[in-house]
Scaffold this motif. Structure first.
Motif, short mmCIF file in Angstrom:
data_model
loop_
_atom_site.label_atom_id
_atom_site.label_comp_id
_atom_site.label_asym_id
_atom_site.label_seq_id
_atom_site.Cartn_x
_atom_site.Cartn_y
_atom_site.Cartn_z
N MET A 163 6.56 -12.98 -1.19
CA MET A 163 5.81 -11.87 -0.59
C MET A 163 4.41 -12.61 -0.27
SD MET A 163 5.29 -8.83 0.56
CE MET A 163 3.74 -7.98 1.29
N SER A 164 3.85 -13.58 -1.07
CA SER A 164 2.62 -13.96 -0.86
C SER A 164 2.29 -14.62 0.52
CB SER A 164 2.31 -15.02 -1.95
OG SER A 164 3.26 -16.06 -2.25
N ALA A 165 3.40 -15.22 1.19
CA ALA A 165 3.10 -16.14 2.54
C ALA A 165 2.74 -15.15 3.51
CB ALA A 165 4.45 -16.81 2.88
N SER A 166 3.25 -14.02 3.36
CA SER A 166 2.85 -12.84 4.41
C SER A 166 1.67 -12.28 4.25
CB SER A 166 4.06 -11.76 4.45
OG SER A 166 4.03 -10.88 3.04
N ILE A 167 0.96 -12.44 3.12
CA ILE A 167 -0.45 -11.74 2.95
C ILE A 167 -1.24 -12.64 3.82
CG2 ILE A 167 -2.24 -12.00 1.26
CD1 ILE A 167 -0.40 -11.78 -0.93
N LEU A 168 -1.06 -13.62 4.29
CA LEU A 168 -2.00 -14.53 5.27
C LEU A 168 -1.72 -13.99 6.56
CD1 LEU A 168 -1.78 -17.89 4.16
CD2 LEU A 168 -3.31 -16.50 3.49
N ILE A 169 -2.60 -13.57 7.26
CA ILE A 169 -2.65 -13.18 8.67
C ILE A 169 -2.07 -14.13 9.52
CG2 ILE A 169 -4.97 -13.54 9.40
CD1 ILE A 169 -5.10 -10.72 10.87
N ASN A 170 -1.29 -13.65 10.32
CA ASN A 170 -0.62 -14.54 11.61
C ASN A 170 -0.98 -13.60 12.92
OD1 ASN A 170 0.67 -15.80 13.78
ND2 ASN A 170 2.04 -16.72 12.51
N PRO A 171 -1.98 -13.96 13.65
CA PRO A 171 -2.26 -13.16 14.80
C PRO A 171 -1.00 -13.10 15.93
CG PRO A 171 -4.21 -14.41 14.36
CD PRO A 171 -3.01 -15.09 13.55
N LYS A 172 -0.20 -13.78 15.77
CA LYS A 172 1.03 -13.92 16.80
C LYS A 172 2.20 -13.22 15.89
CE LYS A 172 -0.57 -17.76 19.66
NZ LYS A 172 -0.21 -18.90 20.40
N CYS A 173 1.91 -12.65 14.96
CA CYS A 173 3.05 -11.92 14.10
C CYS A 173 2.17 -11.12 13.11
CB CYS A 173 3.95 -13.06 13.61
SG CYS A 173 5.37 -12.18 12.65
N LEU A 174 1.85 -10.08 13.92
CA LEU A 174 0.87 -9.13 12.94
C LEU A 174 1.76 -7.93 12.03
CD1 LEU A 174 -2.19 -8.92 12.90
CD2 LEU A 174 -1.93 -6.92 14.44
N ASN A 175 1.80 -8.53 10.84
CA ASN A 175 2.60 -7.72 9.98
C ASN A 175 2.25 -6.48 9.04
OD1 ASN A 175 1.50 -9.17 8.12
ND2 ASN A 175 3.18 -10.35 7.42
N ARG A 176 0.93 -6.42 9.32
CA ARG A 176 0.04 -5.26 8.51
C ARG A 176 0.62 -4.01 8.71
NH1 ARG A 176 -5.47 -5.69 6.61
NH2 ARG A 176 -5.87 -3.84 4.97
N GLN A 177 0.85 -3.10 7.85
CA GLN A 177 1.29 -1.88 8.27
C GLN A 177 -0.34 -0.79 8.23
OE1 GLN A 177 4.48 -0.76 8.11
NE2 GLN A 177 4.63 -2.85 8.05
N TYR A 178 -0.02 -0.25 9.34
CA TYR A 178 -1.29 0.96 9.77
C TYR A 178 -1.07 2.12 9.52
CZ TYR A 178 -3.20 -3.62 11.42
OH TYR A 178 -3.40 -5.04 11.59
N PRO A 179 -1.83 2.80 9.27
CA PRO A 179 -1.75 4.46 9.23
C PRO A 179 -1.60 5.14 10.42
CG PRO A 179 -3.96 3.83 8.47
CD PRO A 179 -3.23 2.72 8.87
N ASP A 180 -2.05 4.75 11.37
CA ASP A 180 -1.88 5.07 12.83
C ASP A 180 -2.15 4.27 13.92
OD1 ASP A 180 -4.86 4.46 13.31
OD2 ASP A 180 -5.29 5.93 11.81
N GLN A 181 -1.50 4.68 15.04
CA GLN A 181 -1.20 3.71 16.38
C GLN A 181 -2.59 3.14 16.71
OE1 GLN A 181 1.29 2.70 17.12
NE2 GLN A 181 0.64 1.54 18.78
N ILE A 182 -3.98 4.00 16.76
CA ILE A 182 -4.71 3.56 17.32
C ILE A 182 -5.65 2.36 16.48
CG2 ILE A 182 -6.46 5.16 15.97
CD1 ILE A 182 -8.10 5.29 18.62
N SER A 183 -5.11 2.21 15.23
CA SER A 183 -5.72 1.38 14.26
C SER A 183 -5.03 -0.07 14.90
CB SER A 183 -5.58 1.60 12.69
OG SER A 183 -6.11 2.80 12.71
N CYS B 215 -5.52 1.84 -2.26
CA CYS B 215 -5.94 3.00 -1.21
C CYS B 215 -6.22 2.60 0.09
CB CYS B 215 -7.34 3.38 -1.97
SG CYS B 215 -7.49 3.66 -3.71
N ASN B 216 -4.93 2.97 0.82
CA ASN B 216 -4.90 2.68 2.31
C ASN B 216 -4.96 3.98 3.12
OD1 ASN B 216 -2.54 3.55 1.48
ND2 ASN B 216 -1.38 1.57 2.54
N GLU B 217 -5.32 5.05 2.52
CA GLU B 217 -5.29 6.31 3.48
C GLU B 217 -6.32 6.19 4.38
OE1 GLU B 217 -4.42 6.96 -0.93
OE2 GLU B 217 -6.14 6.05 0.20
N ALA B 218 -6.03 6.81 5.56
CA ALA B 218 -6.77 6.95 6.82
C ALA B 218 -7.90 7.99 6.64
CB ALA B 218 -5.99 7.41 8.05
#
Length: 568
Positions: free
Chosen positions: A1-21, A405-408
């Motif tokens: 899992m740790s490799a995916s902690i680093l951001i890769n702008p061409k493969c954005l894998n962060r989970q967002y609580p809403d589409q606008i974010s 604590c990732n609530e919107a």
């Protein structure tokens, strides 16, 4: 899992609580990738004011969406530390100048959102919606950030009107900011005050940009600048508390800037090294190069795990739970200095390549040095951190386990932090169970080092002279800081399901650092013989696991080769 902690702008894998974010992050990345590295570097070298970026921010209403509490905005606006973290990281990933205008806007908004002046809050929201930027007028040329000695004054003129006179120094965005939250004193009573001024006003003299950079870091003067009661944000103790509480918020962002810079630099450095041959070998085949890259990687994912976890403590904070005050100071002090370590390790590998004008690294090597020196020096923050040491190590309190604590939602407590004193009364949850939950060789060694450090404090307590010796206290503070830093890394490693082999390798680094700091404390001029003996007992050599090391190198470090390269 740790490799995916680093951001890769061409493969954005962060989970967002809403589409606008998600759209904000994707559009920001697209702006920079469409701009391209060639133009990015050209603007950096020519010190071009980033009008194109600010036009983009205005068009997409990004600062408005991210920095306006929902009470004062429309639609999806909120001040949400969770989503602001990634925006912080993305901006620094592409260039510190772009991050800086965001950071200074945050600082400028702090005294506004913390005030009771609703009219000025509505005005700030309107300016944000229109794409304006903000500034924080605290420092002065003679006194720096010593707010006790501020010379900016408000002179009463009767009828609730004042003239503001004085100079401010090192004020980012002050060439364009429509609202500058300015710290000063009333001329007669010397009460502290925050009031707002407009950089476009005729009585505002923007004297100069004191840096040679894309940013505008101003020296400005107010000369009989007219102020009404409606322009005043706060007075007296409220103004004092707001000054420090704004810095509490702003210093946290510095860690994200370091993380963004280091991540881009790591991609660039390893892609260069893994494809260059010397002495009939790829550079990454050299054992010392593998070690430097692996250490840099472990330090970087530690920086990110820690800083993400601190966001959780900010978001759960209350008058009864002020643990974030220690953790935010550590983001400022520890994460930013770790960023320097990461860049130094990478630079030792790529050597002269790090000076080349068409690399991102050339900017990174320069800009990473700024972050430990902003929002209070490292030394100031260590001195602050030491105040928490006794309660943290010896007087734990009961707290419920804190999830991610990732609530919107708005982080409303950040704008109602209350009085800034009483740091020695802040209590923390027991760190021991966190370490005990990991049965790993190097984590266990680190626990042994903690036990000896606690013995140092109990059996050979610093005497009165040593407690006045800032150099001695700073050395102790480094050890204490490392303990707290490591605790939150372990907490978040569980949440992010980081592999045990990676955690053990991270603590290979931590054990070495603990030993380094212990030796430094041993060598201080004022160290007593008993203290020196205990310091030597803190020294440990990490337990090497070659199979684990090779697995981490092959699957997570070397595999970053070619994973990201900015569009030209």
């Amino acid at each position: 899992m740790s490799a995916s902690i680093l951001i890769n702008p061409k493969c954005l894998n962060r989970q967002y609580p809403d589409q606008i974010s998600r759209e904000i992050m994707e559009k920001t990345i697209a702006f920079f990738e469409n701009k391209g590295k060639r133009k990015l570097k050209e603007d950096d070298h020519s010190r071009t004011w980033y009008a194109d970026f600010l036009d983009f921010i205005k068009e997409e209403k990004i600062f408005y969406t991210l920095l306006t509490p929902s009470e004062y905005g429309k639609g999806e606006t909120r001040w949400d530390t969770w989503r602001n973290c990634e925006f912080n990281e993305i901006l620094a990933f592409y260039g510190l100048a772009y991050w800086y205008t965001w950071q200074v806007t945050i600082l400028g908004l702090g005294p506004i959102w913390m005030s009771d002046n609703d009219e000025l809050k509505e005005k700030a929201a309107k300016f944000l919606e229109e794409g304006e930027i903000f500034a924080f007028g605290l420092s002065e040329k003679t006194h720096g950030a010593d707010v006790y000695s501020t010379e900016m004054t408000l002179n009463p003129q009767g009828g609730g009107e004042f003239f503001a006179n004085g100079e401010k120094y090192y004020i980012g965005n002050a060439n364009k900011a429509r609202m500058i939250s300015t710290f000063g004193k009333l001329a007669e009573s010397e009460e502290y005050t925050f009031f707002v001024v407009d950089s476009q006003h005729e009585n505002f003299d923007c004297i100069q940009n004191i840096t040679e950079s894309q940013n505008y870091v101003a020296q400005f003067a107010l000369k009989d600048y007219p102020i009404t009661e409606g322009d005043i944000l706060s007075m007296g103790k409220d103004a004092w508390n707001i000054a420090l509480n704004t810095v509490n918020v702003g210093k946290y962002n510095l860690g994200w800037a370091s993380i963004g810079i280091c991540t881009h630099a790591l991609y660039e450095a390893i892609t260069h090294a893994a494809n260059r041959r010397l002495y009939n070998m790829y550079i990454t085949d050299f054992p010392h190069v593998k070690r430097m890259f692996t250490d840099a990687y472990c330090r970087l994912i530690s920086m990110k795990l820690f800083t993400l976890r601190v966001a959780d403590y900010q978001r759960c904070a209350s008058p009864e739970d002020r643990r974030y005050l220690l953790y935010n100071a550590l983001v400022k002090m520890k994460v930013t200095t770790q960023g320097e370590e990461v860049i130094d390790l990478l630079w030792d590998v790529i050597a002269a390549k790090g000076f080349e004008k068409d690399t991102y690294f050339e900017m990174a090597a320069r800009d990473i040095r700024a972050l430990p020196k902003l929002e209070g020096t490292v030394h100031v923050n260590i001195a602050l951190i030491v105040k928490f040491m006794q309660n943290y190590l010896f007087m734990p309190a009961e707290y419920p386990e804190l999830p991610r604590c990732n609530e919107a939602e708005d982080d409303v407590f950040l704008f109602d932090q209350g009085p800034t004193g009483g740091l020695s009364k802040v209590q923390f949850h027991d760190f021991s169970p966190v370490f005990e939950s990991w049965v790993l060789p190097n984590v266990n060694l680190f626990q042994e080092q903690i036990a000896v450090f606690r013995e140092f404090l109990m059996m050979s307590t610093p005497d009165g002279d040593q407690q006045k010796d800032i150099d001695f206290l700073l050395a102790m503070g480094e050890i204490f800081s490392l303990i707290v830093y490591s605790q939150l890394i372990l907490e978040n490693a569980k949440i992010y399901q980081v592999e045990s082999g990676v955690v053990n390798q991270v603590f290979d680094v931590m054990v070495r650092d603990f030993s380094k700091y212990a030796l430094d404390l041993h060598n201080k001029t004022s160290s007593r013989p008993q203290q020196m003996e205990i310091c030597l007992r803190m020294l440990r050599k990490p337990i090497a696991d070659q199979a684990q090391y090779e697995d981490l190198w092959e699957k997570q470090v070397h595999t970053l080769n070619g994973k990201y390269e900015m569009n030209d």
